[in-house]
Design an enzyme around this catalytic site. Structure first.
Site, PDB file in Angstrom:
ATOM      1  N   ASP A  83       0.855  -1.192   0.000  1.00 27.83           N
ATOM      2  CA  ASP A  83       0.000   0.000   0.000  1.00 27.83           C
ATOM      3  C   ASP A  83       0.899   1.253   0.000  1.00 27.83           C
ATOM      4  OD1 ASP A  83      -2.388   1.421   0.155  1.00 27.83           O
ATOM      5  OD2 ASP A  83      -2.548   1.249   2.336  1.00 27.83           O
ATOM      6  N   HIS A  84       0.289   2.434  -0.086  1.00 29.11           N
ATOM      7  CA  HIS A  84       0.987   3.734  -0.087  1.00 29.11           C
ATOM      8  C   HIS A  84       2.499   3.736   0.109  1.00 29.11           C
ATOM      9  CE1 HIS A  84      -2.553   6.365   0.110  1.00 29.11           C
ATOM     10  NE2 HIS A  84      -3.090   5.463   0.911  1.00 29.11           N
ATOM     11  N   ASP A 115       2.362   6.577  -4.385  1.00 24.42           N
ATOM     12  CA  ASP A 115       1.441   7.664  -4.084  1.00 24.42           C
ATOM     13  C   ASP A 115       2.119   9.015  -4.322  1.00 24.42           C
ATOM     14  OD1 ASP A 115      -0.207   9.576  -3.035  1.00 24.42           O
ATOM     15  OD2 ASP A 115      -0.304   8.733  -1.009  1.00 24.42           O
ATOM     16  N   THR A 235     -13.012   2.379   5.974  1.00 28.09           N
ATOM     17  CA  THR A 235     -13.720   2.263   7.254  1.00 28.09           C
ATOM     18  C   THR A 235     -14.753   3.368   7.411  1.00 28.09           C
ATOM     19  OG1 THR A 235     -11.763   1.317   8.303  1.00 28.09           O
ATOM     20  CG2 THR A 235     -13.446   2.248   9.789  1.00 28.09           C
ATOM     21  N   ASN A 254      -9.770  -0.242   0.464  1.00 29.86           N
ATOM     22  CA  ASN A 254      -8.774  -0.389   1.530  1.00 29.86           C
ATOM     23  C   ASN A 254      -9.419  -0.240   2.903  1.00 29.86           C
ATOM     24  OD1 ASN A 254      -6.996  -0.448  -0.583  1.00 29.86           O
ATOM     25  ND2 ASN A 254      -5.640   1.122   0.252  1.00 29.86           N
ATOM     26  N   ALA A 256      -8.417  -0.255   7.021  1.00 32.16           N
ATOM     27  CA  ALA A 256      -7.378  -0.277   8.057  1.00 32.16           C
ATOM     28  C   ALA A 256      -7.994  -0.102   9.452  1.00 32.16           C
ATOM     29  CB  ALA A 256      -6.348   0.820   7.798  1.00 32.16           C
TER      30      ALA A 256
HETATM   31  P1  13P Z   1      -9.338   3.326   6.763  1.00 30.39           P
HETATM   32  O1  13P Z   1      -8.406   3.494   7.928  1.00 30.39           O
HETATM   33  O2  13P Z   1     -10.386   4.343   6.693  1.00 30.39           O
HETATM   34  O3  13P Z   1      -9.924   1.956   6.725  1.00 30.39           O
HETATM   35  O4  13P Z   1      -8.459   3.530   5.430  1.00 30.39           O
HETATM   36  C1  13P Z   1      -7.508   2.586   5.028  1.00 30.39           C
HETATM   37  C2  13P Z   1      -6.724   2.984   3.832  1.00 30.39           C
HETATM   38  O5  13P Z   1      -7.230   3.610   2.933  1.00 30.39           O
HETATM   39  C3  13P Z   1      -5.311   2.561   3.746  1.00 30.39           C
HETATM   40  O6  13P Z   1      -4.716   2.873   2.536  1.00 30.39           O
END
Ligand code: 13P
Length: 303
Positions: A83-84, A115, A235, A254, A256
């Site tokens: 990710d990122h 990113d 989320t 995504n 987290a």
């Molecule tokens: P959330 O923490 O809102 O689930 O976002 C996760 C995210 O986009 C990680 O790249």
């Protein structure tokens, strides 16, 4: 029959209007319950870490995540994603992003994200292209971001409704078309009202705002680009918007905060309790929030 590649899974998700959730791993013991929940629900998901997860949480390194993932990976259900990797990070510091992308390729990651969203359009294209060339030479797809998905920065965000109404930082559909054509990215992360969960010490335990999505705006991006789109900040987005977004090009979401916070709340009772909390939260995300139970039947029939 060989298993589908991550790129094939994403293309199938886009065509079928199904989403592939991608789960961030800020603490290595989360890998096991994340993979188990994906398997137990017969779904398909990505296991991933962003640079900030080894810099600001306890993942250690991208190699440490790969080693942990290797112990429990299930090719019929899971893939490993980076990710990122920011070019400019959430603290406004320049990052040697190519070194990290190369390390992920060497470690066997099956897709990566660069990113460049804090750069100008031209610089974002150039940096994404540089990273895409390395990813493609290794035979893996690359995700990029255009527009500003805020939330990781340590300062306060403008009030959410103000942000949403103004459309400030939203991905521009015409730019998205040019970006997809020029940068070589395979998937595009878009800003359409979504925001990341906070990660600063003061805010990371707080409940996220119930974000909305501008679906008409998403549709314009979907129509101008011909690649799978990605929704960060998964989320807490209101469910009706999530379900709609899958019909308008979003192929990956995504997640987290929804699985990190239960781990952090339970860790005082021990690792097993925290793993159980992650597993329980995963079931809610997969079955109730995203409704992707049994998605393996459509996405990965080879599995
Ligand atoms: P959330 O923490 O809102 O689930 O976002 C996760 C995210 O986009 C990680 O790249």
């Amino acid at each position: 029959m060989p298993y589908a590649s991550t790129q094939q899974l994403m293309r199938r998700a886009c065509t079928a209007g199904v989403v592939i959730p991608a789960f961030n791993i800020p603490y290595l013991p989360m890998v096991e319950p994340v993979v188990k929940a994906i398997k137990d629900t017969n779904s398909v998901g990505l296991v991933m870490a962003a640079r900030l997860e080894w810099e600001k949480f306890e993942t250690g390194s991208l190699e440490a995540l790969q080693a942990e993932y290797e112990k429990c990976k299930l090719p019929g259900h899971t893939r490993l994603h980076l990710d990122h990797v920011p070019v400019i990070d959430e603290d406004d510091l320049r990052v040697d992003f190519m070194e990290i992308i190369q390390r992920a390729v060497d470690a066997g990651y099956e897709s990566v994200m660069v990113d460049g969203s804090r750069l100008s359009f031209a610089e974002n294209v150039a940096c994404t292209k540089e990273a895409a060339d390395v990813a493609h030479a290794a035979g893996i797809p690359i995700e990029a971001e255009l527009g500003a998905v805020m939330g990781h920065e340590s300062g306060p965000l403008p009030p959410y409704e103000e942000l949403f109404a103004s459309g400030k930082g939203f991905t521009d559909p015409d730019e998205a078309k040019q970006f997809a054509g020029q940068s070589g990215c395979d998937w595009l992360s878009v800003a359409i009202g979504n925001i990341h969960g906070a990660i600063s010490a003061a805010a990371k335990g707080k409940k996220k705002v119930a974000a909305r999505l501008n679906i008409e705006h998403l549709d314009r991006i979907h129509k101008t680009t011909d690649i799978p789109l990605v929704l960060h900040g998964g989320t807490g987005i209101r469910k009706e918007y999530i379900m709609d977004s899958m019909k308008h090009g979003i192929a990956k979401i995504n997640v987290a905060t929804a699985i990190r916070q239960p781990y952090e709340a339970a860790i005082a009772s021990g690792i097993e309790a925290a793993q159980q909390a992650v597993y329980d939260a995963m079931l809610v995300v997969i079955k109730e929030d995203l409704e992707v139970q049994d998605s393996a039947k459509i996405l990965n029939p080879e599995g």
